[in-house]
Design a protein around this motif. Structure first.
Motif, PDB file in Angstrom:
ATOM      1  N   ILE A 176       0.803  -1.218  -0.046  1.00 55.03           N
ATOM      2  CA  ILE A 176      -0.048  -0.125  -0.088  1.00 55.03           C
ATOM      3  C   ILE A 176       0.883   1.199  -0.011  1.00 55.03           C
ATOM      4  O   ILE A 176       1.948   1.592   0.706  1.00 55.03           O
ATOM      5  CB  ILE A 176      -0.985   0.006   1.222  1.00 55.03           C
ATOM      6  N   ILE A 177       0.534   2.200  -0.934  1.00 48.67           N
ATOM      7  CA  ILE A 177       1.119   3.615  -1.049  1.00 48.67           C
ATOM      8  C   ILE A 177       0.328   4.274  -0.273  1.00 48.67           C
ATOM      9  O   ILE A 177      -0.971   4.719  -0.870  1.00 48.67           O
ATOM     10  CB  ILE A 177       1.454   3.774  -2.276  1.00 48.67           C
ATOM     11  N   ASN A 178       0.298   5.027   0.747  1.00 52.70           N
ATOM     12  CA  ASN A 178      -0.632   5.981   1.428  1.00 52.70           C
ATOM     13  C   ASN A 178      -0.520   7.260   1.256  1.00 52.70           C
ATOM     14  O   ASN A 178       0.579   8.175   1.334  1.00 52.70           O
ATOM     15  CB  ASN A 178      -0.307   5.669   2.942  1.00 52.70           C
ATOM     16  N   MET A 179      -1.525   7.906   0.395  1.00 52.99           N
ATOM     17  CA  MET A 179      -1.504   9.263   0.077  1.00 52.99           C
ATOM     18  C   MET A 179      -2.574   9.994   0.400  1.00 52.99           C
ATOM     19  O   MET A 179      -3.159  10.771  -0.023  1.00 52.99           O
ATOM     20  CB  MET A 179      -1.435   9.285  -1.511  1.00 52.99           C
ATOM     21  N   GLY A 180      -3.246   9.510   1.787  1.00 47.98           N
ATOM     22  CA  GLY A 180      -4.325   9.938   2.147  1.00 47.98           C
ATOM     23  C   GLY A 180      -4.402  11.027   3.292  1.00 47.98           C
ATOM     24  O   GLY A 180      -5.137  11.919   3.279  1.00 47.98           O
ATOM     25  N   ILE A 181      -3.168  10.934   3.997  1.00 47.23           N
ATOM     26  CA  ILE A 181      -2.979  11.789   5.227  1.00 47.23           C
ATOM     27  C   ILE A 181      -2.108  13.054   5.031  1.00 47.23           C
ATOM     28  O   ILE A 181      -1.020  12.816   4.295  1.00 47.23           O
ATOM     29  CB  ILE A 181      -2.430  10.989   6.297  1.00 47.23           C
ATOM     30  N   GLY A 182      -2.239  14.263   5.577  1.00 47.11           N
ATOM     31  CA  GLY A 182      -1.324  15.331   5.501  1.00 47.11           C
ATOM     32  C   GLY A 182      -0.385  15.326   6.680  1.00 47.11           C
ATOM     33  O   GLY A 182      -0.408  16.272   7.493  1.00 47.11           O
ATOM     34  N   SER A 183       0.355  14.311   6.843  1.00 49.98           N
ATOM     35  CA  SER A 183       1.118  14.003   7.977  1.00 49.98           C
ATOM     36  C   SER A 183       2.617  14.094   7.332  1.00 49.98           C
ATOM     37  O   SER A 183       3.351  13.331   6.613  1.00 49.98           O
ATOM     38  CB  SER A 183       1.129  12.592   8.756  1.00 49.98           C
ATOM     39  N   PRO A 184       3.304  15.373   7.677  1.00 49.32           N
ATOM     40  CA  PRO A 184       4.638  15.591   7.110  1.00 49.32           C
ATOM     41  C   PRO A 184       5.722  14.664   7.200  1.00 49.32           C
ATOM     42  O   PRO A 184       5.886  14.063   8.429  1.00 49.32           O
ATOM     43  CB  PRO A 184       4.939  16.846   7.745  1.00 49.32           C
ATOM     44  N   ASP A 185       6.567  13.967   6.277  1.00 44.81           N
ATOM     45  CA  ASP A 185       7.122  12.894   6.282  1.00 44.81           C
ATOM     46  C   ASP A 185       8.557  13.442   6.613  1.00 44.81           C
ATOM     47  O   ASP A 185       9.779  12.713   6.737  1.00 44.81           O
ATOM     48  CB  ASP A 185       6.981  11.881   5.154  1.00 44.81           C
ATOM     49  N   LEU A 186       8.949  14.803   6.118  1.00 48.01           N
ATOM     50  CA  LEU A 186       9.996  15.398   6.203  1.00 48.01           C
ATOM     51  C   LEU A 186      10.347  15.734   7.687  1.00 48.01           C
ATOM     52  O   LEU A 186       9.568  16.197   8.499  1.00 48.01           O
ATOM     53  CB  LEU A 186      10.314  16.749   5.506  1.00 48.01           C
ATOM     54  N   PRO A 187      11.659  15.840   8.059  1.00 44.06           N
ATOM     55  CA  PRO A 187      12.120  16.149   9.451  1.00 44.06           C
ATOM     56  C   PRO A 187      11.990  17.513   9.620  1.00 44.06           C
ATOM     57  O   PRO A 187      12.108  18.489   8.967  1.00 44.06           O
ATOM     58  CB  PRO A 187      13.510  15.586   9.450  1.00 44.06           C
ATOM     59  N   PRO A 188      12.102  17.816  11.214  1.00 44.01           N
ATOM     60  CA  PRO A 188      12.016  19.401  11.334  1.00 44.01           C
ATOM     61  C   PRO A 188      13.701  19.935  10.862  1.00 44.01           C
ATOM     62  O   PRO A 188      14.309  18.867  10.792  1.00 44.01           O
ATOM     63  CB  PRO A 188      12.105  19.431  13.024  1.00 44.01           C
ATOM     64  N   SER A 189      14.030  21.129  11.123  1.00 42.62           N
ATOM     65  CA  SER A 189      15.336  21.658  11.082  1.00 42.62           C
ATOM     66  C   SER A 189      16.306  20.814  12.051  1.00 42.62           C
ATOM     67  O   SER A 189      16.067  20.618  13.068  1.00 42.62           O
ATOM     68  CB  SER A 189      15.484  23.016  11.144  1.00 42.62           C
ATOM     69  N   PRO A 190      17.597  20.437  11.795  1.00 47.60           N
ATOM     70  CA  PRO A 190      18.368  19.907  12.686  1.00 47.60           C
ATOM     71  C   PRO A 190      18.608  20.943  13.749  1.00 47.60           C
ATOM     72  O   PRO A 190      18.644  20.165  14.967  1.00 47.60           O
ATOM     73  CB  PRO A 190      19.746  19.887  11.696  1.00 47.60           C
ATOM     74  N   GLU A 191      18.587  22.194  13.586  1.00 48.22           N
ATOM     75  CA  GLU A 191      18.607  23.051  14.771  1.00 48.22           C
ATOM     76  C   GLU A 191      17.422  22.938  15.687  1.00 48.22           C
ATOM     77  O   GLU A 191      17.948  23.151  17.170  1.00 48.22           O
ATOM     78  CB  GLU A 191      18.769  24.531  14.388  1.00 48.22           C
ATOM     79  N   THR A 192      16.340  22.568  15.125  1.00 47.73           N
ATOM     80  CA  THR A 192      15.160  22.620  16.023  1.00 47.73           C
ATOM     81  C   THR A 192      15.437  21.376  16.833  1.00 47.73           C
ATOM     82  O   THR A 192      15.000  21.340  18.159  1.00 47.73           O
ATOM     83  CB  THR A 192      13.992  22.441  15.251  1.00 47.73           C
ATOM     84  N   VAL A 193      15.704  19.997  16.147  1.00 43.55           N
ATOM     85  CA  VAL A 193      15.951  18.957  17.076  1.00 43.55           C
ATOM     86  C   VAL A 193      17.084  18.903  18.045  1.00 43.55           C
ATOM     87  O   VAL A 193      16.901  18.648  19.116  1.00 43.55           O
ATOM     88  CB  VAL A 193      16.232  17.703  15.725  1.00 43.55           C
ATOM     89  N   LYS A 194      18.117  19.564  17.561  1.00 45.65           N
ATOM     90  CA  LYS A 194      19.205  19.816  18.513  1.00 45.65           C
ATOM     91  C   LYS A 194      18.861  20.633  19.830  1.00 45.65           C
ATOM     92  O   LYS A 194      19.274  20.192  20.922  1.00 45.65           O
ATOM     93  CB  LYS A 194      20.239  20.598  17.672  1.00 45.65           C
ATOM     94  N   THR A 195      17.825  21.726  19.669  1.00 39.47           N
ATOM     95  CA  THR A 195      17.591  22.594  20.798  1.00 39.47           C
ATOM     96  C   THR A 195      16.825  21.575  21.866  1.00 39.47           C
ATOM     97  O   THR A 195      17.120  21.503  23.154  1.00 39.47           O
ATOM     98  CB  THR A 195      16.809  23.517  20.250  1.00 39.47           C
ATOM     99  N   LEU A 196      15.791  20.646  21.278  1.00 40.26           N
ATOM    100  CA  LEU A 196      15.153  19.748  22.073  1.00 40.26           C
ATOM    101  C   LEU A 196      16.244  18.925  22.785  1.00 40.26           C
ATOM    102  O   LEU A 196      16.094  18.448  23.986  1.00 40.26           O
ATOM    103  CB  LEU A 196      14.144  19.038  21.352  1.00 40.26           C
ATOM    104  N   GLN A 197      17.159  18.266  22.064  1.00 40.40           N
ATOM    105  CA  GLN A 197      18.122  17.369  22.788  1.00 40.40           C
ATOM    106  C   GLN A 197      18.903  18.088  23.980  1.00 40.40           C
ATOM    107  O   GLN A 197      19.127  17.431  25.045  1.00 40.40           O
ATOM    108  CB  GLN A 197      19.053  16.884  21.604  1.00 40.40           C
ATOM    109  N   ASN A 198      19.294  19.334  23.478  1.00 32.84           N
ATOM    110  CA  ASN A 198      20.116  19.841  24.430  1.00 32.84           C
ATOM    111  C   ASN A 198      19.708  20.377  25.867  1.00 32.84           C
ATOM    112  O   ASN A 198      20.219  20.703  26.980  1.00 32.84           O
ATOM    113  CB  ASN A 198      20.825  21.387  23.947  1.00 32.84           C
TER     114      ASN A 198
END
Length: 380
Positions: free
Chosen positions: A32-54
């Motif tokens: 199945i290829i799911n084209m039904g949902i608008g859930s972004p599959d791309l990641p947030p920016s690296p800076e955003t993720v790093k902030t959360l980690q730090n």
């Protein structure tokens, strides 16, 4: 135990049910290829993720947080609106962070609706507007959005209705599900309509920065705060759907009313998520350009897939969906997508889940990798 009467007014959300079916097919080994949902599959920016980690080592990270969010988060949200929309709001009184804008739909409705009040809801439109209205014992009054009118409200037709009991009006531009844009002149007309009829308009605005060169806010209209609230979200703009970060903006009076509800429903947003959101909101223009470049490539491929199906579409839309009209003589939207699901193993959304005016239309999500879109094309 007998459940509350209000549950009889709503059904389980379409995607909640349908995705169980899709997961079952995947479990059977179907590709199945799911084209039904608008859930972004791309990641947030690296800076955003790093902030959360730090921040996870910060002792404050694991404590209860303010119901109004960190002052620096509210400032970042206010600065974002000033920079991107040229809209000025007081970060202390005219803006409230939310755990996703979907939460805001319930909180706003609870803050302003009494049992028996009427609510203007677009057809087609986001199903949650309808379900929340029914759960609160208010009355749904649908208004038509039609392709021939650019999927915009027909204020002439609305003015002919008995609006005496209408308290709220939901709009969503750029529009979900159609992707239609709105002009400043049309927003000015909507604000004037709201003032003339003592109605609070809520613009649900999460798709402003996806494939949209001219983002709009209803708060750009002079005097709009008197009769309008705006919901926005970091889910689509910054690929943070699972983080659940949104905001509501408007007059101090209206925002305070929402806070009265919200402060009784949660104990504040997680500190690390707030810090990450601050970083995301400070993203440069380069972030938006790269995001749009990816979605443009995907949309061009999706147009090829829609052409294979024989549906027609508008190329000048915003947001992360392609809204397409089925060929003349096709089956119903739901029958069409079920046939596609079982014969081609491709899942797309039927237009009818957004209202009766969605019959004859289907919706494709751009939250799909290019290789999967190419594979879907090959299946035809």
């Amino acid at each position: 135990m007998i459940t509350a009467e209000r549950l009889k007014s709503v059904q389980e959300y379409y995607f909640s049910k349908k995705l169980r079916e899709v997961r079952g097919l995947i479990a059977e080994g179907r590709p199945i290829i799911n084209m039904g949902i608008g859930s972004p599959d791309l990641p947030p920016s690296p800076e955003t993720v790093k902030t959360l980690q730090n921040v996870l080592q910060d002792p404050k990270a694991h404590q209860y947080q303010s119901y109004q969010g960190l002052p620096e988060l509210r400032e970042a949200m206010a600065n974002f609106y000033a920079h991107r929309f040229d809209v000025t709001v007081d970060s202390n009184t005219e803006l409230l962070p939310l755990m996703g804008s979907k939460e805001g739909i319930m909180h706003i409705s609870m803050a302003f609706l009494n049992h028996g009040d009427e609510v203007l809801i677009p057809n087609p439109g986001y199903p949650t507007y309808t379900s929340v209205t029914k759960l609160l014992g208010a009355k749904v009054v649908q208004y038509d959005l039609m392709e021939e009118n650019g999927w915009l409200p027909d204020l002439g037709a609305l003015q002919k209705l008995d609006l005496s009991k209408v308290k709220l009006m939901w709009i969503s531009y750029p529009n979900m599900p159609t992707g239609a844009r709105i002009t400043l002149a049309k927003m000015e007309a909507l604000v004037a309509f709201a003032k003339a009829n003592d109605i609070l308009i809520v613009n649900d605005n999460p798709y402003s920065f996806v494939l949209n060169d001219e983002p709009t806010s209803i708060l750009q209209v002079e005097g709009a705060k008197e009769v309008a609230l705006e919901l926005n979200s970091l889910s689509k703009t910054f690929n943070m759907a699972g983080w659940r970060v949104g905001m509501v903006l408007g007059s101090a009076e209206h925002v305070t009313a929402v806070l009265k509800i919200k402060s009784n429903m949660d104990s504040g947003m997680f500190y690390g998520i707030q810090k990450g959101a601050i970083t995301a909101l400070k993203s440069s223009a380069d972030w938006f350009e790269k995001l749009d470049a990816t979605y443009k490539q995907r949309r061009n491929l999706m147009f090829q897939l829609v052409d294979k199906i024989g549906a027609v579409y508008d190329t000048d839309t915003a947001g992360m969906f392609v809204w397409a009209k089925l060929p003349e003589g096709s089956k119903s939207s739901e029958a069409f997508i079920d046939e596609l699901l079982y014969s081609k193993h491709i899942f797309i959304a039927p237009g009818t889940i957004f209202g009766s005016n969605g019959e004859g239309y289907i919706r494709f999500s751009l939250c799909v990798e290019e290789d999967n879109i190419k594979e879907a094309i090959d299946r035809f």
